[in-house]
Design an enzyme around this catalytic site. Structure first.
Site, PDB file in Angstrom:
ATOM      1  N   ASP B 309      13.486  -7.844  -9.242  1.00 10.48           N
ATOM      2  CA  ASP B 309      12.218  -7.334  -8.740  1.00 10.48           C
ATOM      3  C   ASP B 309      11.115  -8.284  -9.161  1.00 10.48           C
ATOM      4  OD1 ASP B 309      12.427  -5.072  -7.200  1.00 10.48           O
ATOM      5  OD2 ASP B 309      12.875  -3.812  -8.940  1.00 10.48           O
ATOM      6  N   PHE B 379     -15.153   2.052  -8.338  1.00 12.80           N
ATOM      7  CA  PHE B 379     -14.410   1.742  -7.123  1.00 12.80           C
ATOM      8  C   PHE B 379     -14.060   3.028  -6.410  1.00 12.80           C
ATOM      9  CE2 PHE B 379     -10.432   1.147  -4.864  1.00 12.80           C
ATOM     10  CZ  PHE B 379     -10.678  -0.007  -4.148  1.00 12.80           C
ATOM     11  N   ILE B 385     -15.534  -1.118  -2.858  1.00 17.59           N
ATOM     12  CA  ILE B 385     -16.231  -2.060  -3.732  1.00 17.59           C
ATOM     13  C   ILE B 385     -16.603  -1.349  -5.025  1.00 17.59           C
ATOM     14  CG2 ILE B 385     -17.201  -3.697  -2.039  1.00 17.59           C
ATOM     15  CD1 ILE B 385     -19.707  -2.102  -1.967  1.00 17.59           C
ATOM     16  N   ASP B 520      14.939   0.591 -11.491  1.00 17.45           N
ATOM     17  CA  ASP B 520      14.660   1.782 -12.275  1.00 17.45           C
ATOM     18  C   ASP B 520      14.388   3.001 -11.418  1.00 17.45           C
ATOM     19  OD1 ASP B 520      12.318   0.865 -11.266  1.00 17.45           O
ATOM     20  OD2 ASP B 520      11.270   0.702 -13.183  1.00 17.45           O
TER      21      ASP B 520
END
Lengths: 569, 684
Positions: B309, B379, B385, B520
């Site tokens: 991964d 945010f 933003i 996992d």
């Protein structure tokens, strides 16, 4: 040893190496069913056979079916040959009026030819009718060789294919090996032999008056044709008792070259065929290198030992510059006798052009040891290749582990099943050779056949069983082998050496063919590099040496030291 | 658990119990599993009987047959001792696990269907059944393996992982698995039991460590067959030698033949074979990896392709600021300062990385106390933003289009160098973060997935081993390609779905390759099960842990590399010792054969190239050497032959040289030394 001797040895080996590629490629085409230049002529014949026998070429067999085919065919061949030998006095083409063979001799001879051994307990020109020679022995010379080739090809396919059970069709492989490979080559070589002066007739013996005015009986017959297949099929059973030392079997230095080349050609080329079919020609060359290197070492050892000669003879005034010339033909010389001896024993041919029993102890040790290694240099046609592959599997198993992967050969994992059958196959030689030798040297029926007591006598018996079990057929001389005990046990040794080896080999093939072929990476143990060549040589020598060292120590090795100490046998 | 300390075999804690176990293991019913050593034991019994006969008849050979018998027993004992030592190291660990496991009590809910009723009955953990719902509260030990169905709690898993920092376990998602023996240190959990008592993770671990469930691996079986075959070959050679010797006028005694047989059969590797396997598993355990079978460890040595991964393995998993790209008229430092201020109250990894970069590259300082009137703009998914209003400055950072909108521009009207910078970042696989102050564009911050330091070298090492690495990521192909080339992986799967992973594995397997992967999540489970080596993270879900054939207690995906090395080491050690064992035989022949026949054929003395003192001392020396070499090689068997990622050919030539050639030469020297000692001590 001399430069010209080595040049001759080099010349013969180079000619063989030049033949390897074209012949190997040709055989690869034959056994993958592709068209060859002989197809227009032989194709109809081949299809005719299949139609006659009801063989369906598209129907292939698994390992069990293939094995059954081999065994059934060999059994049938055995029964026919046995009957023919027993009854030859009632059959035609018997101008000398030879009697039928005794049961044990017929058993021994039939076993001998069916197993491609060609151990001869009989003297050809004094025992066999022309019919027995041509229709009995020569036929087996062809088909027993073809059987060996077929099994080798089946094992080869196990590496080529993956995820299937079929190894091929035994009847098709047998037919193709005979028709496309052995027969055309036999015709060419036989004609060459005729040109070199070998007799080819169906006459009875004739009587000549020699220049000394003595009457001499001279045997002739279909020598050239028998000689051709004897060598090509690594059979080795000569027309005459003294085999290729006889001037009618091997008259000149040139016929001697041709003999050796014919012996080596198919066995060596089959290794190339293997490489070609598995898609890795380098692998083919690597295996050929193994056989050539060992052959050169073996030849060199005999050549050296024989040129060194026997210090005892030197002491009584024999010119040591010639080396040990006892039992050799002057027209061949030391080098070509050494090469012939190494090739014939490295190869399971068993024909001889010099008497092995007359070699110096170490010179005689080498041919015996080469056979005990399992006939892999490059061995009998087919049988040499599959025995070599069994060794390769063993070498890969131990060495492959040392690179940190579970062992694989050509992408096929070598696991418990393969090891089981490989060990079964490997066990056969020591069991048969040492077992029968140990019995023979302690029992009266065994020791009574010995010509020379002491270590040389042990060598005589050890050599006989080695030769039989390894399906070689050469004799050391000295031993009176035409007795019920030796005829029977040598026959059993030959049958076990052939079939108890061949069945596990086909079982390995059956197991491998079903496995997927793993992709190679830089972590894979490379089997087509010099390192592997060296490793394989080491495994072959150490494995063979460890099994037979005690026996050899009591035979030729002690004889050597005793000779140096001033006693000969 | 994670004691990496080397335990010496000479430490009393290991040595004494191992000695006791070694004697217990002499039981022929146990020993028959090891054919080579079993044969040795049978021969030892035989020679002992002969010794007793000799002793009663007061024969002169008594001294000799007695010593041979003694050393044959030592040979067997050394072999069983090797196995006992290998097992002993795991046993201590198993003991501590067992202690933690004892007397666990489960709080089984009386009314599991009623979410608000937490009434329970206390039952012993051993009587739990699959599907029972239990309650685990603060300071409770988890009575069994299960899955959290309700609640959030921090759990101390150090009993299993050795990691003392507690981990969060919660219902749903990838952190729902709990393991028996761990301790809840805050809050509570409702857990559904998923494993029968006696088959839990800890139980399996104990069984594995103790070696109780140890089965021979496929390669071990194949090797055993080879060794048994060789034993048979030598049995034939030795038995028939009796006949050959009789012909030659030598009557060989049984003691002498027994000595020859035992020195020839591969006792070295036969005696150490199981120790190698156990020690390999043990090494894995000390690396905090639990394998469910030795087969999986062996397969690890064969792995051709490693599926990794991206996140957390190859990269740190968080995008980090790597450079500031101001537009014309703005200095880099100004941009850095502005974005630093805008990120002050941004607690995300990205925000922190911006602060860190600005601090290190431009030695800017962070104001300790923000002036009054400062407003942080958090945010939000709508505006995309964030920023700050500080001392009249309105600084914003965020997605490019959102920031452009904030300053009243769009892509066509923005400055050319701004667009260029944005495109360049996107092309390189990074994420551009636009920064503006009031209505002015300041520039872009290059956020990128940072490849872990040293990972490229590890991949290069893997390549040298012949192993391909494949990066799996949910990123788009452009990003994936950029990171792939930076990390030096051989291939990548972008925008990977669980199905794609599974397909990729199948495709590789059809091509004849062995695949290892780690994962996992529950969605990794099918791929973990399909892979030849599936390493599940201890922190992962129960489904993943069940699907894989190894569990990494440290939950560190790069472990795969060590696992592969350990797998290779086990195989290499086996191969090397087999080669050594067989090569040894050459010297033993040179010692024994001339000794056997010296009376009949004094000329064979020429083979006594070691110049051994007498026939009897030669034979005894070979037997002693053969026994001692087992002991001498125990440390190597336990440690394993060193693996170097240099490619198969180089490895082979090195090992052939050391163990093949070394195996040929060493016994010549060793037997000679033993012979000198035997003679000096007057044993013969």
């Amino acid at each position: 040893m001399s430069l010209s001797g080595w040049l001759q040895i080099g010349f013969v080996l180079i000619v063989v190496l030049l033949l390897v590629k074209p012949l190997g490629l040709y055989m690869a085409r034959v056994f993958t069913g592709e068209r060859t230049f002989l197809s227009p002529v032989l194709g109809p014949v081949e299809r005719g056979f299949y139609a006659l026998a009801g063989v369906r070429t598209d129907k292939e067999q698994g390992w069990l079916g293939y094995t059954m085919g081999v065994l059934a065919f060999s059994l049938a061949g055995f029964v026919v040959l046995y009957s023919m030998l027993r009854l030859q006095n009632f059959l035609p083409l018997n101008p000398q009026g030879f009697a039928g063979l005794s049961p044990d001799l017929a058993f021994n001879t039939a076993a001998s030819f069916v197993t491609n051994t060609n151990w001869q307990s009989y003297g050809g020109e004094t025992t066999m009718s022309h019919l027995s020679q041509m229709l009995g022995l020569t036929v087996q010379n062809f088909v027993s060789a073809a059987t060996g080739i077929a099994v080798a090809i089946a094992l080869t396919r196990a590496f080529v294919r993956s995820g299937v059970n079929e190894l091929g069709n035994f009847w098709v492989d047998l037919t193709r090996a005979t028709l496309y490979v052995l027969l055309p080559l036999a015709i060419v070589v036989a004609l060459a032999f005729v040109a070199m002066g070998l007799p080819q007739n169906l006459d009875a013996n004739f009587v000549a008056t020699t220049i000394e005015g003595v009457q001499q009986t001279i045997a002739t017959g279909p020598v050239a044709s028998q000689e051709a297949i004897k060598q090509l099929g690594t059979n080795g059973g000569g027309f005459f008792n003294v085999n290729a030392a006889h001037p009618f079997e091997n008259p000149t230095a040139f016929s001697n070259y041709l003999n050796i080349i014919a012996m080596l050609a198919i066995s060596a080329a089959l290794v190339y065929t293997f490489g070609q079919m598995v898609g890795n020609r380098r692998q083919g060359w690597a295996l050929i290198s193994v056989t050539v290197i060992m052959l050169v070492i073996g030849t060199g050892a005999i050549y050296w030992a024989e040129s060194f000669g026997n210090p005892l003879l030197t002491a009584v005034g024999v010119d040591p510059s010639m080396g040990n010339f006892e039992g050799k033909e002057v027209r061949f010389g030391q080098a070509m006798s050494a090469l012939y001896s190494a090739v014939t024993t490295g190869l399971s041919n068993g024909g001889v052009n010099a008497m092995h029993g007359s070699l110096t102890p170490l010179g005689g040790l080498v041919p015996m040891f080469l056979m005990q290694l399992g006939e892999v240099l490059p061995g009998g046609v087919g049988s040499g290749l599959y025995a070599l592959l069994v060794f390769a599997i063993l070498a890969v198993f131990v060495a492959g582990l040392m690179v940190g992967r579970t062992p694989e050969f050509l992408g096929k994992k070598v696991e418990a099943r393969e090891m089981k059958f490989a060990m079964l196959a490997v066990l056969i030689l020591p069991l048969v050779i040492l077992g029968f030798t140990a019995i023979s040297v302690v029992a009266d029926f065994g020791t009574s056949s010995i010509l020379t007591p002491g270590p040389h006598g042990l060598s005589e018996i050890l050599y006989a069983y080695t030769s039989a079990a390894a399906n070689n057929g050469s004799a050391f001389g000295g031993l009176t082998a035409n007795t019920p005990w030796y005829n029977t046990t040598l026959g059993i040794a030959m049958l076990l050496g052939r079939f108890a080896y061949l069945v596990p080999v086909l079982a390995i093939a059956g197991s491998l063919v079903a496995k997927p072929r793993a992709a190679a990476s830089s972590g894979t143990f490379p089997t087509d590099k010099p390192l592997f060549v060296g490793l394989l040589i080491g495994v072959i020598i150490i494995l063979g040496g460890l099994q037979f060292f005690p026996a050899l120590a009591l035979g030729p090795i002690v004889e050597h030291f005793v000779m140096l100490a001033g006693q000969s046998f | 658990m994670s004691t990496q300390a080397k335990i010496s075999i000479l430490s009393p804690a290991i040595f004494l119990p191992a000695l006791r176990d070694a004697v217990i293991k002499l039981d022929p019913r146990q020993l028959i599993r090891n054919p080579v050593i079993f044969v040795t034991e049978v021969v030892a019994v035989l020679v002992t009987v002969i010794f007793v006969q000799d002793a009663f008849s007061a024969a002169a050979e008594m001294r000799f047959s007695g010593q041979i018998a003694l050393w044959l027993w030592f040979t067997v004992l050394f072999a069983t001792f090797a196995e006992a030592v290998a097992e002993g190291r795991g046993k201590a660990q198993a003991e501590s696990l067992k202690r933690g496991k004892s007397d666990l009590v489960a709080k089984k809910l009386r009314f599991p269907s009623d979410a608000n009723n937490r009434a329970f009955e206390s039952i012993p953990a051993t009587s739990l059944k699959i599907g029972d719902i239990i309650l685990v509260e603060v300071n409770d030990l988890m009575p069994g393996d299960g899955e959290v169905i309700e609640g959030v709690a921090s759990v101390n898993e150090s009993a299993i992982t050795g990691e003392s920092a507690p981990v969060i376990r919660e219902a749903g998602g990838d952190r729902s698995a709990v393991t028996g023996g761990t301790q809840v240190i805050s809050d509570w959990l409702k857990v559904r039991i998923t494993t029968k008592p006696g088959e839990t993770f800890v139980d399996r671990m104990i069984a594995l460590i103790e070696g109780a469930k140890r089965q021979k691996t496929p390669n071990e079986i194949a090797l055993s067959i080879l060794l048994s075959g060789l034993t048979l070959v030598f049995l034939i050679a030795v038995v028939t030698l009796y006949g050959l010797a009789a012909y030659s006028g030598t009557d060989l005694s049984v003691a002498v033949l027994a000595a020859l047989l035992v020195t020839l059969i591969p006792t070295t590797i036969g005696g150490l074979l199981s120790a190698i396997g156990i020690a390999g598993m043990d090494r894995l355990i000390r690396f905090n990896v639990i394998a469910t079978s030795g087969r999986a460890v062996e397969a690890a040595g064969d792995v051709d392709t490693l599926l990794l991964d991206k996140t957390g393995t190859i990269t740190f998993g968080n995008r980090m600021a790597s450079e500031f790209l101001p537009v014309a008229g703005v200095t880099e430092k100004y941009l850095a300062e502005a974005v630093l201020l805008a990120s002050l109250s941004d607690e995300t990894a990205e925000g922190r990385s911006i602060v860190a970069l600005a601090k290190s590259d431009f030695s800017l300082s962070v104001p300790k106390i923000l002036p009054n009137g400062t407003t942080s703009i958090a945010f939000s998914a709508q505006t995309r933003i964030s920023g700050i209003d500080i001392e009249g400055r309105r600084i914003r950072k965020g997605a490019v289009d959102a920031v452009l909108k904030f300053v009243g521009l769009d892509k066509t009207t923005a400055a050319a160098d701004f667009n260029k910078a944005v495109d360049a970042i996107a092309r390189s696989g990074g994420t551009p973060l636009a920064v503006a102050e009031a209505d002015r564009l300041l520039g872009v911050v290059h956020l990128k997935d940072v490849v872990k330091p040293g990972i490229k070298e590890r991949f290069a090492a893997l390549r040298a081993m012949g192993i391909r690495t494949v990066m799996v990521t949910g990123d788009n192909p452009v990003t994936a390609a950029a990171i792939a080339s930076e990390a030096g992986v051989d291939d990548f799967i972008a925008e990977a779905t669980p199905e794609q992973k599974l397909d990729y594995i199948r495709k590789e397997q059809v091509g004849g390759r062995l695949i290892a992967m780690c994962g996992d999540g529950t969605n990794d489970a099918p791929a973990l099960a399909q892979a030849d080596v599936g390493v599940a993270m201890q922190s992962g879900t129960q489904a993943a842990r069940e699907a894989g054939n190894m569990v990494d207690l440290d939950s560190s995906p790069t472990k795969l590399i060590e696992i592969v090395e350990i797998g290779k080491q086990i195989l290499m050690t086996r191969g090397s010792l087999t080669t050594f064992s067989i090569a040894n035989d050459v010297a033993k022949y040179f010692a024994i054969i001339p000794a056997l026949f010296l009376v009949t054929y004094p000329e064979l003395g020429a083979l006594n190239i070691m110049g051994l003192a007498s026939p009897q001392s030669a034979i005894l020396s070979a037997v002693i050497f053969n026994a001692l070499i087992i002991v001498a090689l125990i440390p190597l068997a336990l440690r394993g032959v060193k693996y170097r990622p240099v490619g198969a050919a180089a490895l082979l030539s090195r090992n052939l040289l050391v163990y093949g050639l070394g195996g040929l030469i060493a016994p010549f020297i060793g037997i000679k030394l033993v012979d000198m000692a035997v003679t000096a001590l007057g044993l013969i």
